[in-house]
Scaffold this motif. Structure first.
Motif, PDB file in Angstrom:
ATOM      1  N   HIS A  36       1.004  -1.137   0.573  1.00 31.54           N
ATOM      2  CA  HIS A  36       0.200  -0.065  -0.239  1.00 31.54           C
ATOM      3  C   HIS A  36       0.993   1.093  -0.173  1.00 31.54           C
ATOM      4  O   HIS A  36       0.545   2.252  -0.969  1.00 31.54           O
ATOM      5  N   ARG A  37       1.926   1.357   0.621  1.00 32.81           N
ATOM      6  CA  ARG A  37       3.144   2.324   0.857  1.00 32.81           C
ATOM      7  C   ARG A  37       3.338   2.420  -0.128  1.00 32.81           C
ATOM      8  O   ARG A  37       3.981   4.135  -0.438  1.00 32.81           O
ATOM      9  N   LEU A  38       3.823   1.583  -0.978  1.00 37.74           N
ATOM     10  CA  LEU A  38       4.703   1.366  -2.004  1.00 37.74           C
ATOM     11  C   LEU A  38       4.129   1.785  -3.486  1.00 37.74           C
ATOM     12  O   LEU A  38       4.009   3.174  -3.598  1.00 37.74           O
ATOM     13  N   GLY A  39       2.039   1.493  -2.858  1.00 37.15           N
ATOM     14  CA  GLY A  39       1.341   2.227  -3.918  1.00 37.15           C
ATOM     15  C   GLY A  39       1.353   4.015  -4.124  1.00 37.15           C
ATOM     16  O   GLY A  39       1.133   4.248  -5.058  1.00 37.15           O
ATOM     17  N   LYS A  40       1.407   3.764  -3.406  1.00 37.64           N
ATOM     18  CA  LYS A  40       1.254   5.556  -2.390  1.00 37.64           C
ATOM     19  C   LYS A  40       2.701   7.090  -2.701  1.00 37.64           C
ATOM     20  O   LYS A  40       2.174   7.947  -3.630  1.00 37.64           O
ATOM     21  N   LEU A  41       3.704   5.873  -2.691  1.00 35.11           N
ATOM     22  CA  LEU A  41       5.027   6.676  -3.359  1.00 35.11           C
ATOM     23  C   LEU A  41       4.983   6.856  -5.210  1.00 35.11           C
ATOM     24  O   LEU A  41       5.823   7.968  -5.489  1.00 35.11           O
ATOM     25  N   TYR A  42       4.874   5.741  -5.427  1.00 33.18           N
ATOM     26  CA  TYR A  42       4.572   5.837  -6.879  1.00 33.18           C
ATOM     27  C   TYR A  42       3.725   6.543  -7.741  1.00 33.18           C
ATOM     28  O   TYR A  42       4.001   7.373  -8.473  1.00 33.18           O
ATOM     29  N   ALA A  43       2.566   6.624  -6.619  1.00 35.41           N
ATOM     30  CA  ALA A  43       1.445   7.589  -6.880  1.00 35.41           C
ATOM     31  C   ALA A  43       1.968   8.996  -6.560  1.00 35.41           C
ATOM     32  O   ALA A  43       1.680   9.881  -8.009  1.00 35.41           O
ATOM     33  N   GLN A  44       2.494   9.492  -5.493  1.00 39.53           N
ATOM     34  CA  GLN A  44       3.570  10.477  -5.446  1.00 39.53           C
ATOM     35  C   GLN A  44       4.596  11.164  -6.228  1.00 39.53           C
ATOM     36  O   GLN A  44       4.606  12.341  -6.217  1.00 39.53           O
ATOM     37  N   HIS A  45       5.389   9.527  -7.477  1.00 36.87           N
ATOM     38  CA  HIS A  45       6.112  10.426  -8.113  1.00 36.87           C
ATOM     39  C   HIS A  45       5.436  10.341  -9.522  1.00 36.87           C
ATOM     40  O   HIS A  45       5.906  10.607 -10.503  1.00 36.87           O
ATOM     41  N   GLY A  46       3.856  10.527  -9.521  1.00 42.37           N
ATOM     42  CA  GLY A  46       3.294  10.227 -10.777  1.00 42.37           C
ATOM     43  C   GLY A  46       3.038   9.270 -11.395  1.00 42.37           C
ATOM     44  O   GLY A  46       2.574   9.530 -13.206  1.00 42.37           O
ATOM     45  N   ASP A  47       3.512   8.390 -11.274  1.00 43.86           N
ATOM     46  CA  ASP A  47       3.298   6.603 -11.701  1.00 43.86           C
ATOM     47  C   ASP A  47       2.448   5.984 -11.833  1.00 43.86           C
ATOM     48  O   ASP A  47       2.346   5.305 -10.616  1.00 43.86           O
ATOM     49  N   ARG A  48       1.381   6.318 -12.297  1.00 46.36           N
ATOM     50  CA  ARG A  48       0.332   5.643 -11.848  1.00 46.36           C
ATOM     51  C   ARG A  48      -0.411   4.227 -12.012  1.00 46.36           C
ATOM     52  O   ARG A  48      -1.447   3.845 -11.034  1.00 46.36           O
ATOM     53  N   ALA A  50       1.760   2.382 -12.256  1.00 50.62           N
ATOM     54  CA  ALA A  50       3.098   1.441 -10.631  1.00 50.62           C
ATOM     55  C   ALA A  50       1.977   1.812  -9.161  1.00 50.62           C
ATOM     56  O   ALA A  50       1.823   0.437  -8.320  1.00 50.62           O
ATOM     57  N   ALA A  51       1.876   2.529  -9.394  1.00 54.31           N
ATOM     58  CA  ALA A  51       0.748   2.792  -7.959  1.00 54.31           C
ATOM     59  C   ALA A  51      -0.519   1.391  -7.827  1.00 54.31           C
ATOM     60  O   ALA A  51      -0.729   1.483  -7.459  1.00 54.31           O
ATOM     61  N   LYS A  52      -1.188   1.917  -8.768  1.00 53.90           N
ATOM     62  CA  LYS A  52      -2.590   1.253  -9.493  1.00 53.90           C
ATOM     63  C   LYS A  52      -1.625  -0.520  -9.500  1.00 53.90           C
ATOM     64  O   LYS A  52      -2.912  -1.259  -8.627  1.00 53.90           O
ATOM     65  N   HIS A  53      -0.668  -0.967  -9.695  1.00 56.17           N
ATOM     66  CA  HIS A  53      -0.517  -3.020 -10.027  1.00 56.17           C
ATOM     67  C   HIS A  53       0.009  -2.816  -8.617  1.00 56.17           C
ATOM     68  O   HIS A  53      -1.308  -3.684  -7.142  1.00 56.17           O
ATOM     69  N   TRP A  54       0.389  -1.976  -7.123  1.00 56.30           N
ATOM     70  CA  TRP A  54       1.065  -2.033  -5.660  1.00 56.30           C
ATOM     71  C   TRP A  54      -0.498  -1.868  -4.685  1.00 56.30           C
ATOM     72  O   TRP A  54      -0.626  -2.899  -4.239  1.00 56.30           O
ATOM     73  N   TRP A  55      -1.144  -0.835  -5.052  1.00 57.92           N
ATOM     74  CA  TRP A  55      -2.477  -0.855  -5.082  1.00 57.92           C
ATOM     75  C   TRP A  55      -3.345  -2.393  -4.571  1.00 57.92           C
ATOM     76  O   TRP A  55      -4.450  -2.808  -3.980  1.00 57.92           O
ATOM     77  N   ASP A  65      -7.502   0.221   2.445  1.00 57.25           N
ATOM     78  CA  ASP A  65      -7.193   1.807   2.019  1.00 57.25           C
ATOM     79  C   ASP A  65      -6.635   1.583   0.752  1.00 57.25           C
ATOM     80  O   ASP A  65      -7.024   2.917  -0.159  1.00 57.25           O
ATOM     81  N   SER A  66      -5.992   0.614   0.426  1.00 54.37           N
ATOM     82  CA  SER A  66      -5.655   0.582  -1.126  1.00 54.37           C
ATOM     83  C   SER A  66      -7.233  -0.016  -2.279  1.00 54.37           C
ATOM     84  O   SER A  66      -6.865   1.090  -3.271  1.00 54.37           O
ATOM     85  N   ALA A  67      -7.812  -0.737  -1.566  1.00 56.00           N
ATOM     86  CA  ALA A  67      -8.985  -1.058  -2.168  1.00 56.00           C
ATOM     87  C   ALA A  67      -9.625   0.602  -2.532  1.00 56.00           C
ATOM     88  O   ALA A  67     -10.514   0.534  -3.166  1.00 56.00           O
ATOM     89  N   TYR A  68      -9.944   1.263  -1.121  1.00 54.80           N
ATOM     90  CA  TYR A  68     -10.537   2.815  -1.951  1.00 54.80           C
ATOM     91  C   TYR A  68     -10.044   3.107  -2.789  1.00 54.80           C
ATOM     92  O   TYR A  68     -10.299   4.342  -3.468  1.00 54.80           O
ATOM     93  N   ASN A  69      -8.431   3.555  -2.786  1.00 58.15           N
ATOM     94  CA  ASN A  69      -7.572   4.207  -3.291  1.00 58.15           C
ATOM     95  C   ASN A  69      -7.750   4.332  -5.175  1.00 58.15           C
ATOM     96  O   ASN A  69      -7.824   4.359  -5.583  1.00 58.15           O
ATOM     97  N   LEU A  70      -7.945   2.677  -5.113  1.00 58.22           N
ATOM     98  CA  LEU A  70      -8.411   1.733  -5.711  1.00 58.22           C
ATOM     99  C   LEU A  70     -10.126   2.348  -6.937  1.00 58.22           C
ATOM    100  O   LEU A  70      -9.997   3.040  -8.385  1.00 58.22           O
ATOM    101  N   GLY A  71     -10.560   2.438  -6.291  1.00 59.25           N
ATOM    102  CA  GLY A  71     -11.968   2.744  -6.545  1.00 59.25           C
ATOM    103  C   GLY A  71     -11.906   3.984  -6.642  1.00 59.25           C
ATOM    104  O   GLY A  71     -12.381   4.454  -7.816  1.00 59.25           O
ATOM    105  N   VAL A  72     -10.830   4.926  -5.787  1.00 61.16           N
ATOM    106  CA  VAL A  72     -11.096   6.467  -6.127  1.00 61.16           C
ATOM    107  C   VAL A  72      -9.885   6.637  -8.344  1.00 61.16           C
ATOM    108  O   VAL A  72     -10.013   7.104  -9.043  1.00 61.16           O
ATOM    109  N   TRP A  73      -8.802   5.754  -8.155  1.00 61.43           N
ATOM    110  CA  TRP A  73      -7.921   5.470  -9.361  1.00 61.43           C
ATOM    111  C   TRP A  73      -8.989   5.357 -11.032  1.00 61.43           C
ATOM    112  O   TRP A  73      -9.230   6.064 -11.570  1.00 61.43           O
TER     113      TRP A  73
END
Length: 461
Positions: A36-48, A50-55, A65-73
Motif C-alpha cells: 500500500h505504501r509503495l503504491g502511495k510512493l509511486y502515486a506521489q512520483h506520478g507513476d499511476r 505502478a501505483a495501481k499495480h501495488w494497490w 485503504d488500497s481498495a479505497y484508493n483503487l476505487g478513486v483511481w
C-alpha cells in the motif's frame, strides 16, 4: 487512504523518498501494508500505473485503504464498473468514506437512488457528515421531511453548517420560531453568512432592528451582498449618505440591480454625478426600469444629453415605467415626433408599486422568497410579496377596529369577499409561516392583481 490529495489521511506511515528498496522487498514478500505504501510512493512520483499495480497487490491481500484508493483511481479514469467493485469492497468492511463515494457514484453516474441511499446510510452511520447531508436532501426530495430533519441534525452535529442552515429554513416554514433561531444562530456563529443574513431578516421581521443590524454586519464580514444592501438602507435611514454609499456599492458590485440603482441615488445626493451615471447605467443595462428612468433624467439634467435621455426613457417605458413614458412623450413632442409622442401620452403604462414597505414586511417577503426558492424551487418574487404585504398595510391603516377588516374592505372597494379573503389568507401565510403551505406563483399572481385592483378602487398608490 490518499491519492493526489483526494482522500483521507493514511492509517500507516507515509512513504518517503528512499524507502523504495525496503518497501519493494517487503511488498514482494507479501506485506500488504508495504505494498500500500509503495503504491502511495509511486502515486506521489506520478507513476499511476505502478501505483495501481501495488494497490491491487495490497487490496488482494486485504488492505482496505488500497481498495479505497483503487476505487478513486478507477473513478478518475472512467472505469466505473471497477470503481464500484473496489468501493464496495472497502465500504462493505466499514469504510465510511468509501461508502459515501460509492453512493455518490451510484446516484450521479448510475442513476440508482435506492442503492445510493443504502450506502449513504452506511456512511452516515459510520460518521460521514457528507453522507448524512446527502441523505437529508434525498429525503427532502422524496417529501420525507421528518427523516430529512433527522439526517440534517446528524450532519449539523458533525459540523455541517449547510445542514444547520437548512434546518433553520425547515423550521421557519413550519412556524417553529425556537428551532429557526437555534439553527440559524448555530450556523451563523460557525461562519455561515447566509444564516447570519437570515437571522438578520428574522429579527427585522420580529421588530428587533438592533439585533438585525448585528447579524447583517456579521454576514457582511463575508461580503454577503444582501447584508450590505440592508446596512446601506439602515445608514440611509439615519442620513449617513457616505456610509450608505459604501454599503450599496459593495452590494452593487455583486451585480444586484436594486443596489446599483440605490448607489446611483445616493451618489446623486452626494453630487457625484459621474458615479451616479455609472451606477444608473449599469442597473439600466441590466433591465432595471426605474434605474433607466433616472439615468435618463440624469443625462438630461446634468449632462444635457437629450438623445441619451430619450434612449433610456424609451427603454424604461417599454418595460412598463409610466413616468418614463410620460417624459418620453414630452421629449418627442418637443422634437416634433408627434405620432410616437401621442402613442406614449395617450396610453401610458399603469402606475407601478413605488412605495417602500415597512422593513418588517420587506424582511418577511424576502424570507418567504428564500424559503420557496431553496434548492432550485420556484422562488416567489420578493417585489411581488412586498407589494402584497405593503398593500394590505396601506389600505387598512385608517381602520382602528380590525375585527371585521374583510367586511370593511369589501364595503369600501366593492370587490368580491372571496378575493379579499384570498388576499388576507396569503398575507397571513407570509407573516405567520406554518399556518398554511407557501402560496404558489399562480396564487401570488392572482392576489397581486387583487391588491392592485383594491388600491385602484380605494384611490391609493
Amino acid at each position: 487512504m490518499a491519492w493526489q490529495g483526494e482522500v483521507a489521511a493514511p492509517s500507516v506511515p507515509a512513504p518517503r523518498v528512499g524507502d523504495e528498496p525496503e518497501l519493494l522487498a517487503a511488498a514482494g514478500a507479501g506485506d500488504a501494508q508495504a505494498a500500500h505504501r509503495l503504491g502511495k510512493l509511486y502515486a506521489q512520483h506520478g507513476d499511476r500505473a505502478a501505483a495501481k499495480h501495488w494497490w491491487e497487490r495490497a487490496a488482494d491481500a486485504g488492505n482496505l485503504d488500497s481498495a479505497y484508493n483503487l476505487g478513486v483511481w478507477h473513478e478518475m479514469h472512467g472505469s466505473l464498473v471497477d470503481a464500484v467493485s473496489w468501493y464496495e469492497l472497502a465500504a462493505g468492511a466499514g469504510d465510511a468514506e468509501a461508502a459515501s463515494n460509492l453512493a455518490t457514484l451510484l446516484l450521479e453516474q448510475r442513476g440508482d437512488p435506492d442503492r445510493a441511499r443504502r450506502w449513504y446510510e452506511v456512511a452516515a452511520h459510520g460518521g460521514s457528515s457528507t453522507a448524512a447531508r446527502r441523505l437529508a436532501l434525498m429525503c427532502e426530495d422524496a417529501g420525507e421531511l421528518a427523516a430529512a430533519r433527522e439526517w440534517h441534525r446528524t450532519a449539523a452535529a458533525e459540523g455541517d453548517l449547510a445542514s444547520a442552515h437548512d434546518l433553520g429554513f425547515l423550521a421557519y416554514a413550519t412556524g417553529d420560531d425556537e428551532e429557526t433561531v437555534r439553527w440559524w444562530e448555530y450556523a451563523a456563529r460557525g461562519g455561515h453568512p447566509d444564516s447570519a443574513y437570515c437571522m438578520g431578516l428574522y429579527l427585522h421581521a420580529s421588530r428587533d432592528p438592533e439585533g438585525a443590524e448585528a447579524y447583517y454586519r456579521l454576514a457582511a464580514k463575508s461580503e454577503h451582498p444582501g447584508a450590505a444592501s440592508r446596512l446601506g438602507e439602515i445608514a440611509l435611514s439615519m442620513g449617513d449618505l457616505r456610509t450608505a454609499r459604501a454599503w450599496f456599492e459593495q452590494a452593487a458590485g455583486a451585480g444586484r440591480g436594486y443596489d446599483q440603482r440605490m448607489a446611483g441615488f445616493v451618489c446623486v445626493e452626494l453630487r457625484d454625478c459621474a458615479a451616479a451615471s455609472h451606477w444608473f447605467g449599469r442597473a439600466a443595462a441590466g433591465g432595471d426600469a426605474e434605474a433607466a428612468f433616472n439615468y435618463g433624467l440624469l443625462l438630461i439634467a446634468e449632462f444635457g444629453d437629450l438623445a441619451g435621455g430619450q434612449h433610456w426613457f424609451r427603454q424604461a417605458a417599454r418595460a412598463g415605467h409610466r413616468g418614463a413614458a410620460v417624459e418620453l412623450g414630452g421629449l418627442l413632442s418637443v422634437a416634433g415626433e408627434l405620432g410616437e409622442a401621442q402613442e406614449w401620452l395617450s396610453d401610458p403604462p399603469p402606475p407601478t408599486w413605488g412605495r417602500h414597505a415597512e422593513p418588517e414586511l420587506a424582511a418577511r417577503a424576502e424570507l418567504a422568497a428564500a424559503a420557496t426558492g431553496r434548492r432550485g424551487g420556484a422562488a416567489l418574487d420578493v417585489g411581488d410579496l412586498t407589494e402584497v404585504l405593503g398593500t394590505w398595510d396601506l389600505v387598512t391603516r385608517p381602520l382602528h377596529d380590525h375585527s371585521d377588516v374583510i367586511g370593511w374592505l369589501v364595503a369600501r372597494s366593492g370587490l368580491h369577499p372571496s378575493a379579499i379573503e384570498h388576499l388576507a389568507s396569503v398575507r397571513g401565510t407570509l407573516l405567520r409561516p406554518g399556518t398554511a403551505p407557501w402560496p404558489s406563483c399562480g396564487e401570488i399572481e392572482h392576489v397581486l392583481a387583487t391588491a392592485r385592483d383594491l388600491r385602484r378602487r380605494l384611490g391609493v398608490r
